[in-house]
Design an enzyme around this catalytic site. Sequence first.
Site, PDB file in Angstrom:
ATOM      1  N   LYS A 157       0.880  -1.161   0.000  1.00  0.00           N
ATOM      2  CA  LYS A 157       0.000   0.000   0.000  1.00  0.00           C
ATOM      3  C   LYS A 157       0.923   1.217   0.000  1.00  0.00           C
ATOM      4  O   LYS A 157       1.619   1.487   0.976  1.00  0.00           O
ATOM      5  CB  LYS A 157      -0.892   0.003   1.234  1.00  0.00           C
ATOM      6  N   GLY A 184      -7.412  10.099   9.416  1.00  0.00           N
ATOM      7  CA  GLY A 184      -7.695  10.300  10.832  1.00  0.00           C
ATOM      8  C   GLY A 184      -8.657  11.435  11.137  1.00  0.00           C
ATOM      9  O   GLY A 184      -8.947  11.703  12.298  1.00  0.00           O
ATOM     10  N   ALA A 241      -9.211   6.255   4.073  1.00  0.00           N
ATOM     11  CA  ALA A 241      -9.047   7.464   4.880  1.00  0.00           C
ATOM     12  C   ALA A 241     -10.292   8.346   4.925  1.00  0.00           C
ATOM     13  O   ALA A 241     -10.968   8.531   3.920  1.00  0.00           O
ATOM     14  CB  ALA A 241      -7.872   8.309   4.392  1.00  0.00           C
ATOM     15  N   GLY A 242     -10.544   8.855   6.095  1.00  0.00           N
ATOM     16  CA  GLY A 242     -11.625   9.812   6.298  1.00  0.00           C
ATOM     17  C   GLY A 242     -12.866   9.236   6.955  1.00  0.00           C
ATOM     18  O   GLY A 242     -13.692   9.971   7.494  1.00  0.00           O
ATOM     19  N   ALA A 296      -9.300   2.506   9.648  1.00  0.00           N
ATOM     20  CA  ALA A 296      -8.348   2.278  10.741  1.00  0.00           C
ATOM     21  C   ALA A 296      -8.784   3.056  11.971  1.00  0.00           C
ATOM     22  O   ALA A 296      -9.453   2.497  12.858  1.00  0.00           O
ATOM     23  CB  ALA A 296      -6.927   2.651  10.321  1.00  0.00           C
TER      24      ALA A 296
END
Lengths: 68, 267
Positions: free
Chosen positions: B108, B169, B195-196, B217
């Site tokens: 990644k 994040g 993300a987000g 995550a």
Amino acid sequence: MIAVVVNGEAKRLGGATTVAELVAELAGDARGVAVAVNSEVLTRAEWATRKVAEGDRVEVLRAAQGGC
Amino acid sequence: MATVLESDPASAADTFEVAGCQIGSRLILGTGGAPSMEVLGEAIQRSGTALVTVALRRVLPGVEGSVLDVCQRTGVQVLPNTAGCFTARDAVLTAKACREAFETSWVKLEVIADERTLLPDPHELLDAAEQLVGLGFSVFPYTSDDPVLARRLAEVGCVAVMPLGAPIGSGMGIRNPYNLAIIREQVELPVILDAGIGTASDAALAMELGCDAVLVASAVTKARDPGAMAEAMAHAVTAGRLAARAGRIPRRLYAEASTSAMGLAEL
């Protein structure tokens, strides 16, 4: 003795230390470990024969939590 | 794969293919930010994920037990990342190190522009992607929600594109769903939202927009109850995927009665 930098810290090693020995000393378990010497990533096969030389900058890396 | 969704026929068969591999869950979990390995293990299990991201960092002397133990115990596949790289040079070196550490050519690819936004640096990203494809890697680039950049990444031979919904994040969800829809339309590779994501409805929206999978995550690992949030994300991804396949009704400004006016009583 030779002077090297391991993970950013100055270190003195016995002259005939191989990368494999350095990994064993620092990381123990070699799973998920990678090594770069002077910005060159070594293959695992190279660890046993590659000797750490005077002035080498060695990075010993291991799996860590990560991801966005 | 231990999964809460195995008993659900709607999702159990609904794998997706990337780089010639069938991935058993459309939810990918990032391992960053979990307060402990126990919590991470529970989150992995309850998410039903088959693929988790891991990073490489300097060995800390005396630290035993690693994220790899948790991955092994839960039976998930590892997707190493180049988190923390700012240049194509560093990302390529880190990817090579990942290949040795994890014995996989999947990576990644993250090449960020600055610490404050953690946004991808488009120029360095494309450069690194091209180099890594040339070196035989299966490249999963973390990219902005720019459809043109996504197209370029596909053209240089990446195996998927991973556009952001919002900064890493930030928990801000999907700020530009229209761009994501354009990426979905213009790129034939798997599109994995990265993300987000802040909460389950964000993950559902990503899937409704046609994404093939979602990476989460912080939204899980930093939730008050990571295990419960992981399970919520699993349901959201399944729901969003089903909704996307089911076909939503068009949006209208005015009402459209669902009950026929025929036979209406005259009282």
